[in-house]
Design a protein around this motif. Structure first.
Motif, PDB file in Angstrom:
ATOM      1  N   SER A 143      99.027 -66.276 -57.421  1.00  0.00           N
ATOM      2  CA  SER A 143      99.454 -67.573 -56.880  1.00  0.00           C
ATOM      3  C   SER A 143      98.279 -68.504 -56.626  1.00  0.00           C
ATOM      4  O   SER A 143      98.421 -69.509 -55.940  1.00  0.00           O
ATOM      5  CB  SER A 143     100.226 -67.359 -55.575  1.00  0.00           C
ATOM      6  N   GLY A 144      97.092 -68.169 -57.140  1.00  0.00           N
ATOM      7  CA  GLY A 144      95.929 -69.011 -56.939  1.00  0.00           C
ATOM      8  C   GLY A 144      94.979 -68.442 -55.895  1.00  0.00           C
ATOM      9  O   GLY A 144      95.362 -67.632 -55.052  1.00  0.00           O
ATOM     10  N   ALA A 145      93.724 -68.896 -55.950  1.00  0.00           N
ATOM     11  CA  ALA A 145      92.682 -68.369 -55.075  1.00  0.00           C
ATOM     12  C   ALA A 145      92.979 -68.624 -53.604  1.00  0.00           C
ATOM     13  O   ALA A 145      92.683 -67.788 -52.746  1.00  0.00           O
ATOM     14  CB  ALA A 145      91.339 -68.977 -55.457  1.00  0.00           C
ATOM     15  N   PHE A 146      93.554 -69.777 -53.289  1.00  0.00           N
ATOM     16  CA  PHE A 146      93.841 -70.104 -51.890  1.00  0.00           C
ATOM     17  C   PHE A 146      94.831 -69.115 -51.289  1.00  0.00           C
ATOM     18  O   PHE A 146      94.623 -68.576 -50.205  1.00  0.00           O
ATOM     19  CB  PHE A 146      94.391 -71.531 -51.782  1.00  0.00           C
ATOM     20  N   VAL A 147      95.905 -68.854 -51.988  1.00  0.00           N
ATOM     21  CA  VAL A 147      96.925 -67.932 -51.489  1.00  0.00           C
ATOM     22  C   VAL A 147      96.363 -66.522 -51.377  1.00  0.00           C
ATOM     23  O   VAL A 147      96.662 -65.796 -50.420  1.00  0.00           O
ATOM     24  CB  VAL A 147      98.175 -67.965 -52.396  1.00  0.00           C
ATOM     25  N   THR A 148      95.550 -66.123 -52.334  1.00  0.00           N
ATOM     26  CA  THR A 148      94.924 -64.799 -52.255  1.00  0.00           C
ATOM     27  C   THR A 148      94.062 -64.691 -51.008  1.00  0.00           C
ATOM     28  O   THR A 148      94.035 -63.649 -50.344  1.00  0.00           O
ATOM     29  CB  THR A 148      94.065 -64.536 -53.507  1.00  0.00           C
ATOM     30  N   GLN A 149      93.361 -65.779 -50.667  1.00  0.00           N
ATOM     31  CA  GLN A 149      92.529 -65.761 -49.469  1.00  0.00           C
ATOM     32  C   GLN A 149      93.385 -65.675 -48.208  1.00  0.00           C
ATOM     33  O   GLN A 149      93.001 -65.006 -47.236  1.00  0.00           O
ATOM     34  CB  GLN A 149      91.648 -67.012 -49.414  1.00  0.00           C
ATOM     35  N   VAL A 150      94.521 -66.333 -48.205  1.00  0.00           N
ATOM     36  CA  VAL A 150      95.446 -66.233 -47.069  1.00  0.00           C
ATOM     37  C   VAL A 150      95.888 -64.784 -46.890  1.00  0.00           C
ATOM     38  O   VAL A 150      95.877 -64.236 -45.780  1.00  0.00           O
ATOM     39  CB  VAL A 150      96.676 -67.143 -47.274  1.00  0.00           C
ATOM     40  N   MET A 151      96.249 -64.142 -47.984  1.00  0.00           N
ATOM     41  CA  MET A 151      96.683 -62.752 -47.934  1.00  0.00           C
ATOM     42  C   MET A 151      95.564 -61.841 -47.424  1.00  0.00           C
ATOM     43  O   MET A 151      95.779 -60.998 -46.546  1.00  0.00           O
ATOM     44  CB  MET A 151      97.137 -62.290 -49.323  1.00  0.00           C
ATOM     45  N   ALA A 152      94.374 -62.017 -47.975  1.00  0.00           N
ATOM     46  CA  ALA A 152      93.251 -61.172 -47.580  1.00  0.00           C
ATOM     47  C   ALA A 152      92.895 -61.369 -46.106  1.00  0.00           C
ATOM     48  O   ALA A 152      92.576 -60.404 -45.399  1.00  0.00           O
ATOM     49  CB  ALA A 152      92.040 -61.472 -48.459  1.00  0.00           C
ATOM     50  N   THR A 153      92.960 -62.604 -45.637  1.00  0.00           N
ATOM     51  CA  THR A 153      92.634 -62.881 -44.233  1.00  0.00           C
ATOM     52  C   THR A 153      93.637 -62.230 -43.300  1.00  0.00           C
ATOM     53  O   THR A 153      93.270 -61.660 -42.262  1.00  0.00           O
ATOM     54  CB  THR A 153      92.572 -64.396 -43.979  1.00  0.00           C
ATOM     55  N   ALA A 154      94.911 -62.293 -43.651  1.00  0.00           N
ATOM     56  CA  ALA A 154      95.942 -61.639 -42.839  1.00  0.00           C
ATOM     57  C   ALA A 154      95.671 -60.142 -42.748  1.00  0.00           C
ATOM     58  O   ALA A 154      95.782 -59.537 -41.671  1.00  0.00           O
ATOM     59  CB  ALA A 154      97.322 -61.892 -43.439  1.00  0.00           C
ATOM     60  N   LEU A 155      95.309 -59.548 -43.860  1.00  0.00           N
ATOM     61  CA  LEU A 155      95.017 -58.115 -43.888  1.00  0.00           C
ATOM     62  C   LEU A 155      93.784 -57.778 -43.062  1.00  0.00           C
ATOM     63  O   LEU A 155      93.757 -56.771 -42.343  1.00  0.00           O
ATOM     64  CB  LEU A 155      94.820 -57.650 -45.335  1.00  0.00           C
ATOM     65  N   LYS A 156      92.760 -58.599 -43.143  1.00  0.00           N
ATOM     66  CA  LYS A 156      91.533 -58.332 -42.401  1.00  0.00           C
ATOM     67  C   LYS A 156      91.799 -58.259 -40.898  1.00  0.00           C
ATOM     68  O   LYS A 156      91.327 -57.348 -40.209  1.00  0.00           O
ATOM     69  CB  LYS A 156      90.484 -59.405 -42.698  1.00  0.00           C
ATOM     70  N   VAL A 157      92.550 -59.221 -40.381  1.00  0.00           N
ATOM     71  CA  VAL A 157      92.806 -59.241 -38.939  1.00  0.00           C
ATOM     72  C   VAL A 157      93.739 -58.106 -38.539  1.00  0.00           C
ATOM     73  O   VAL A 157      93.530 -57.437 -37.523  1.00  0.00           O
ATOM     74  CB  VAL A 157      93.388 -60.594 -38.504  1.00  0.00           C
ATOM     75  N   ALA A 158      94.777 -57.873 -39.332  1.00  0.00           N
ATOM     76  CA  ALA A 158      95.714 -56.796 -39.017  1.00  0.00           C
ATOM     77  C   ALA A 158      95.026 -55.439 -39.083  1.00  0.00           C
ATOM     78  O   ALA A 158      95.291 -54.545 -38.265  1.00  0.00           O
ATOM     79  CB  ALA A 158      96.910 -56.839 -39.971  1.00  0.00           C
ATOM     80  N   GLU A 159      94.125 -55.263 -40.051  1.00  0.00           N
ATOM     81  CA  GLU A 159      93.366 -54.015 -40.137  1.00  0.00           C
ATOM     82  C   GLU A 159      92.400 -53.889 -38.969  1.00  0.00           C
ATOM     83  O   GLU A 159      92.187 -52.786 -38.434  1.00  0.00           O
ATOM     84  CB  GLU A 159      92.601 -53.952 -41.459  1.00  0.00           C
ATOM     85  N   CYS A 160      91.815 -54.999 -38.552  1.00  0.00           N
ATOM     86  CA  CYS A 160      90.931 -54.997 -37.386  1.00  0.00           C
ATOM     87  C   CYS A 160      91.690 -54.496 -36.163  1.00  0.00           C
ATOM     88  O   CYS A 160      91.180 -53.682 -35.382  1.00  0.00           O
ATOM     89  CB  CYS A 160      90.397 -56.412 -37.145  1.00  0.00           C
TER      90      CYS A 160
END
Length: 285
Positions: free
Chosen positions: A81-98
Motif C-alpha cells: 500500500s506504499g511506503a507511508f502505510v508500511t511505516q504506519v504498520m511498522a510503528t504500530a508493531l514497534k510500540v505494541a512489541e515494546c
C-alpha cells in the motif's frame, strides 16, 4: 466539567478550537495552570516517540510470543500500500512489541492499544513536516474524544472487549488525524464514529491471558482503520450515525458480549487448539 458527550464537546468548540476546549477542561478538572497541562502532554508525546526510537528488533517478550515483527515488515520491502502505510504498520508493531517486552509506553487509552496513536502521528508528522506543537494539539483532540468514549462506554477489554481498547484508540487517532489535516470538529466526530463502527464487536481474546497475541497485530488494524476513517470523514463520506449514538451502541454491544470474549482467554483465538496449547505450555514449569 468532564465532557459527557461528543455533542457537549462540539458545543465547547463553537468559540475556540476543539483542542483548546479540551485543554481548558483539563485545567479545570485537575486545577493546574496551562503550562503544566501542556508540559504533561509534551511528556506523553516524548514517551511515545521514545517507545519507537528505542525499538530493539532482537528483543523478545518473556514468553517468546512477541518480538521482531516490526523489523520484518520494514526489511521485507513489500509496501503493498506504499511506503507511508508500511511505516504506519511498522510503528504500530514497534510500540505494541515494546509493551509486550515490558518497555515504557503510553497507555492511549490502554497499554494493549498503545501502538495506535503513535503509529499514525509519527509518520504523519514526518510526511507533512508538522511541528511538535501541532501534534500536541492533536493529542488534546484525541483525549477529548477518548474521555467521552470512556464516560459513555468503556476503554477496558475486560468490560467491553477489544472494541473498547483498540477500537477506542483507533477512534481517538482518527479524530486527531482529521484535526491535523485541517478538518472541522464535526468531521473529527464523524471520523471517530466511523472508526468505532468499523471495529464494533471486536472481541478480547488474549492467548494465555497475555497482551501479545492477537493484541500486537490488532494495533496495526487500529492504525489502518484510523487512516481510512479520517479520510472518509474529510471527504464527507462518513456514516450519518451521530458519534454519541455509535458510542452508546458500542456500550450495548459490550454489555451483550459473552464473558468468554472479554479478556478471560475463554473464547476467540485463545480457545483454538493452538491457543490452548500455548497457554498450557506457559503454565508448565
Amino acid at each position: 466539567m468532564a465532557f459527557h458527550s461528543v455533542e457537549h464537546l462540539l458545543r465547547a468548540a463553537l468559540d475556540r478550537p476543539l483542542w483548546e476546549a479540551v485543554l481548558l477542561d483539563d485545567l479545570r478538572d485537575r486545577g493546574v495552570e496551562r503550562e503544566a497541562s501542556w508540559t504533561r502532554m509534551a511528556g506523553l508525546w516524548e514517551a511515545m516517540r521514545a517507545s519507537v526510537a528505542g525499538y530493539d528488533p532482537d528483543k523478545r517478550s518473556a514468553c517468546g510470543l512477541t518480538g521482531g515483527a516490526a523489523a520484518k515488515v520494514e526489511a521485507a520491502g513489500v509496501e503493498l500500500s506504499g511506503a507511508f502505510v508500511t511505516q504506519v504498520m511498522a510503528t504500530a508493531l514497534k510500540v505494541a512489541e515494546c509493551n509486550s517486552c515490558m518497555g515504557r509506553i503510553v497507555a492511549a487509552p490502554t497499554a494493549g492499544a498503545s501502538g495506535v496513536l503513535p503509529a499514525v502521528l509519527l509518520p504523519v508528522q514526518a510526511k507533512y513536516a508538522l511541528s511538535d506543537e501541532e501534534i500536541l494539539r492533536a493529542l488534546y483532540v484525541s483525549a477529548g474524544f477518548g474521555q467521552v468514549i470512556a464516560t459513555r462506554a468503556s476503554i477496558a477489554g475486560a468490560e467491553g472487549g477489544c472494541q473498547a481498547e483498540v477500537g477506542s484508540a483507533s477512534a481517538m487517532a482518527a479524530a486527531a488525524l482529521v484535526h491535523l489535516l485541517g478538518g472541522s470538529p464535526e468531521q473529527m466526530a464523524a471520523a471517530c464514529a466511523t472508526a468505532l463502527q468499523n471495529l464494533m464487536g471486536l472481541v478480547c481474546d488474549p492467548v494465555a491471558g497475555l497482551v501479545e497475541l492477537p493484541c500486537v497485530g490488532r494495533n496495526v488494524i487500529g492504525a489502518m482503520n484510523a487512516l481510512s476513517a479520517a479520510e472518509l470523514a474529510l471527504a464527507g463520506a462518513a456514516s450519518p450515525i451521530p458519534c454519541d449514538e455509535v458510542i452508546d451502541a458500542m456500550r450495548a454491544v459490550g454489555d451483550q458480549m459473552p464473558t468468554a470474549l472479554k479478556e478471560t482467554g475463554g473464547g476467540g483465538i485463545a480457545a483454538t487448539p493452538t491457543g490452548r496449547r500455548i497457554a498450557e505450555q506457559m503454565r508448565s514449569p
